[in-house]
Design a protein around this motif. Structure first.
Motif, PDB file in Angstrom:
ATOM      1  N   PRO A 263     -27.685 -20.321-130.424  1.00 35.96           N
ATOM      2  CA  PRO A 263     -26.456 -19.548-130.599  1.00 35.96           C
ATOM      3  C   PRO A 263     -26.768 -18.206-131.253  1.00 35.96           C
ATOM      4  N   THR A 264     -26.233 -17.150-130.669  1.00 35.61           N
ATOM      5  CA  THR A 264     -26.588 -15.807-131.112  1.00 35.61           C
ATOM      6  C   THR A 264     -25.328 -14.992-131.371  1.00 35.61           C
ATOM      7  N   GLU A 265     -25.515 -13.729-131.654  1.00 35.68           N
ATOM      8  CA  GLU A 265     -24.390 -12.865-131.995  1.00 35.68           C
ATOM      9  C   GLU A 265     -24.168 -11.806-130.918  1.00 35.68           C
TER      10      GLU A 265
ATOM     11  N   ASP B 163     -23.918  -9.032-125.718  1.00 39.61           N
ATOM     12  CA  ASP B 163     -24.950  -9.698-126.501  1.00 39.61           C
ATOM     13  C   ASP B 163     -25.768  -8.671-127.271  1.00 39.61           C
ATOM     14  N   TYR B 164     -26.006  -8.950-128.539  1.00 41.10           N
ATOM     15  CA  TYR B 164     -26.804  -8.052-129.369  1.00 41.10           C
ATOM     16  C   TYR B 164     -28.180  -7.814-128.755  1.00 41.10           C
ATOM     17  N   ASP B 165     -28.789  -8.863-128.237  1.00 40.90           N
ATOM     18  CA  ASP B 165     -30.145  -8.743-127.701  1.00 40.90           C
ATOM     19  C   ASP B 165     -30.196  -7.915-126.427  1.00 40.90           C
ATOM     20  N   TYR B 166     -29.095  -7.830-125.705  1.00 45.04           N
ATOM     21  CA  TYR B 166     -29.040  -6.941-124.540  1.00 45.04           C
ATOM     22  C   TYR B 166     -28.879  -5.492-124.989  1.00 45.04           C
ATOM     23  N   LEU B 167     -28.065  -5.279-126.020  1.00 45.96           N
ATOM     24  CA  LEU B 167     -27.759  -3.921-126.453  1.00 45.96           C
ATOM     25  C   LEU B 167     -28.871  -3.283-127.282  1.00 45.96           C
ATOM     26  N   LEU B 168     -29.630  -4.089-128.016  1.00 48.03           N
ATOM     27  CA  LEU B 168     -30.626  -3.543-128.936  1.00 48.03           C
ATOM     28  C   LEU B 168     -31.602  -2.569-128.280  1.00 48.03           C
ATOM     29  N   PRO B 169     -32.273  -2.922-127.170  1.00 45.59           N
ATOM     30  CA  PRO B 169     -33.206  -1.954-126.578  1.00 45.59           C
ATOM     31  C   PRO B 169     -32.518  -0.704-126.045  1.00 45.59           C
ATOM     32  N   LEU B 170     -31.264  -0.815-125.637  1.00 41.49           N
ATOM     33  CA  LEU B 170     -30.528   0.358-125.151  1.00 41.49           C
ATOM     34  C   LEU B 170     -30.233   1.325-126.295  1.00 41.49           C
ATOM     35  N   VAL B 171     -29.869   0.766-127.438  1.00 43.64           N
ATOM     36  CA  VAL B 171     -29.613   1.614-128.611  1.00 43.64           C
ATOM     37  C   VAL B 171     -30.909   2.274-129.063  1.00 43.64           C
TER      38      VAL B 171
ATOM     39  N   GLU C 121     -18.902  -5.210-137.212  1.00 45.84           N
ATOM     40  CA  GLU C 121     -19.657  -6.413-137.562  1.00 45.84           C
ATOM     41  C   GLU C 121     -20.104  -7.150-136.303  1.00 45.84           C
ATOM     42  N   ARG C 122     -21.246  -7.797-136.397  1.00 40.22           N
ATOM     43  CA  ARG C 122     -21.647  -8.687-135.313  1.00 40.22           C
ATOM     44  C   ARG C 122     -20.750  -9.921-135.299  1.00 40.22           C
ATOM     45  N   VAL C 123     -20.599 -10.510-134.119  1.00 36.97           N
ATOM     46  CA  VAL C 123     -19.685 -11.640-133.949  1.00 36.97           C
ATOM     47  C   VAL C 123     -20.426 -12.815-133.312  1.00 36.97           C
ATOM     48  N   PRO C 124     -20.530 -13.953-133.995  1.00 41.03           N
ATOM     49  CA  PRO C 124     -21.150 -15.127-133.373  1.00 41.03           C
ATOM     50  C   PRO C 124     -20.214 -15.741-132.337  1.00 41.03           C
ATOM     51  N   LEU C 125     -20.727 -15.952-131.139  1.00 43.83           N
ATOM     52  CA  LEU C 125     -19.922 -16.511-130.054  1.00 43.83           C
ATOM     53  C   LEU C 125     -20.740 -17.553-129.288  1.00 43.83           C
ATOM     54  N   GLY C 126     -20.072 -18.565-128.780  1.00 43.89           N
ATOM     55  CA  GLY C 126     -20.709 -19.521-127.886  1.00 43.89           C
ATOM     56  C   GLY C 126     -21.596 -20.521-128.587  1.00 43.89           C
ATOM     57  N   GLY C 127     -22.063 -21.474-127.796  1.00 43.27           N
ATOM     58  CA  GLY C 127     -22.904 -22.547-128.312  1.00 43.27           C
ATOM     59  C   GLY C 127     -24.332 -22.447-127.847  1.00 43.27           C
ATOM     60  N   GLY C 128     -24.848 -21.233-127.761  1.00 39.04           N
ATOM     61  CA  GLY C 128     -26.187 -21.033-127.239  1.00 39.04           C
ATOM     62  C   GLY C 128     -26.162 -20.873-125.731  1.00 39.04           C
ATOM     63  N   VAL C 129     -27.296 -20.506-125.169  1.00 39.62           N
ATOM     64  CA  VAL C 129     -27.421 -20.290-123.730  1.00 39.62           C
ATOM     65  C   VAL C 129     -28.080 -21.510-123.107  1.00 39.62           C
ATOM     66  N   GLY C 130     -27.481 -22.024-122.040  1.00 37.65           N
ATOM     67  CA  GLY C 130     -28.039 -23.178-121.353  1.00 37.65           C
ATOM     68  C   GLY C 130     -28.052 -22.971-119.853  1.00 37.65           C
ATOM     69  N   MET C 131     -28.641 -23.915-119.160  1.00 38.00           N
ATOM     70  CA  MET C 131     -28.680 -23.883-117.699  1.00 38.00           C
ATOM     71  C   MET C 131     -27.463 -24.623-117.158  1.00 38.00           C
ATOM     72  N   GLY C 132     -26.730 -23.996-116.248  1.00 34.88           N
ATOM     73  CA  GLY C 132     -25.560 -24.620-115.654  1.00 34.88           C
ATOM     74  C   GLY C 132     -25.901 -25.378-114.381  1.00 34.88           C
ATOM     75  N   LEU C 133     -25.276 -26.528-114.201  1.00 38.52           N
ATOM     76  CA  LEU C 133     -25.486 -27.341-113.003  1.00 38.52           C
ATOM     77  C   LEU C 133     -24.163 -27.953-112.561  1.00 38.52           C
ATOM     78  N   ARG C 134     -24.117 -28.369-111.314  1.00 41.33           N
ATOM     79  CA  ARG C 134     -22.924 -29.063-110.840  1.00 41.33           C
ATOM     80  C   ARG C 134     -22.768 -30.390-111.582  1.00 41.33           C
ATOM     81  N   GLU C 135     -21.534 -30.819-111.796  1.00 42.44           N
ATOM     82  CA  GLU C 135     -21.282 -32.066-112.516  1.00 42.44           C
ATOM     83  C   GLU C 135     -21.862 -33.270-111.785  1.00 42.44           C
ATOM     84  N   SER C 136     -22.051 -33.151-110.477  1.00 42.48           N
ATOM     85  CA  SER C 136     -22.596 -34.255-109.684  1.00 42.48           C
ATOM     86  C   SER C 136     -24.118 -34.368-109.787  1.00 42.48           C
ATOM     87  N   ASP C 137     -24.774 -33.392-110.419  1.00 41.38           N
ATOM     88  CA  ASP C 137     -26.233 -33.354-110.481  1.00 41.38           C
ATOM     89  C   ASP C 137     -26.764 -33.785-111.841  1.00 41.38           C
ATOM     90  N   ALA C 138     -26.277 -34.920-112.316  1.00 42.32           N
ATOM     91  CA  ALA C 138     -26.678 -35.390-113.642  1.00 42.32           C
ATOM     92  C   ALA C 138     -28.172 -35.677-113.726  1.00 42.32           C
TER      93      ALA C 138
END
Length: 240
Positions: free
Chosen positions: A107-109, A169-177, A189-206
């Motif tokens: 989880p990032t900011e 995302d801070y990490d996307y903006l940092l090199p641009l700045v 202020e930075r804002v914490p959002l989300g539960g981290g980055v994960g890989m998305g899959l169809r619900e049928s592909d357990a």
């Protein structure tokens, strides 16, 4: 040696039938350093290296597919590819439609970037990429949301004076700045959002989700995921 052994063990565990499948890895190809298109026209970045290693550890043959961000979930659900590996934050709203692996980026900011320190990010015009958690946050913040299809357009809106600030995302903006020579700067202020980055899959592909989960776990346990995070995002990045 540890990396080779872990890869071999996971490949055997995957099973012969699965090893013959071609898994299509869906990404945007426009969100460096997570993913981008290099000079040879190939998908590159943190998620390309990560995805290739996860496929090797899971004993899967994978190919890469690019798609526009605003249709990335519908295209997964409709079968145009088998995973989303595109800097996508894990959220309750998205989990109503698709499944996620465990997070492979902690989880990032998110952060605001503007061309002036005087900008009020809570009452001005703020750009964000459509269908992102950042766009949702801006919409609820009191600022006027200006949405764009690509991350490049959100930053261009600030440079062109169309928006007072961009929120991403801070990490996307940092090199641009850092590369802007003082033209762009972080504000608010930075804002914490989300539960981290994960890989998305169809619900049928357990079963496929479980294979990638096992591969992610192995990379966390042997330190290779942390090394990859530092390589692409710097020493300040959160690690496991």
């Amino acid at each position: 040696m540890k990396l080779v052994l872990a890869t071999a063990a996971l490949a055997l565990a995957a099973g012969a039938a699965t090893a013959q499948d071609v898994i299509r890895m869906g990404t945007e190809g426009a969100y460096p350093p997570y993913n981008f298109i290099d000079d040879s026209g190939e998908v590159a970045g943190f998620e390309r290296e990560l995805g290739d290693e996860l496929c090797a550890r899971a004993g899967l043959t994978c190919e890469w597919v690019t798609t526009d961000w605003d249709s990335i979930i519908p295209n997964l659900v409709s079968g145009n590819y088998d995973t989303i590996i595109a800097g996508m934050s894990i959220t309750d709203e998205r989990e109503e439609v698709i499944d996620f692996t465990q997070d492979y980026y902690p989880p990032t900011e998110s952060a605001y970037v503007a061309a002036s320190e005087e900008v009020d990010v809570l009452s001005g015009v703020v750009s964000a990429q459509t269908a992102t958690i950042q766009a949702g946050h801006v919409a609820e913040s009191g600022a006027a949301l200006l949405e764009f299809a690509t991350p490049e357009e959100t930053v261009a809106a600030v440079r062109d004076g169309e928006a007072d600030a961009v929120f991403a995302d801070y990490d996307y903006l940092l090199p641009l700045v850092e590369a802007s020579g003082g033209e762009l700067m972080f504000v608010g202020e930075r804002v914490p959002l989300g539960g981290g980055v994960g890989m998305g899959l169809r619900e049928s592909d357990a079963a496929l989700r479980d294979q990638f989960d096992a591969a992610i776990t192995s990379m966390k346990e042997d330190g290779t995921l942390n090394a990859l995070l530092v390589e692409w995002f710097g020493e300040q990045v959160g690690t496991y």
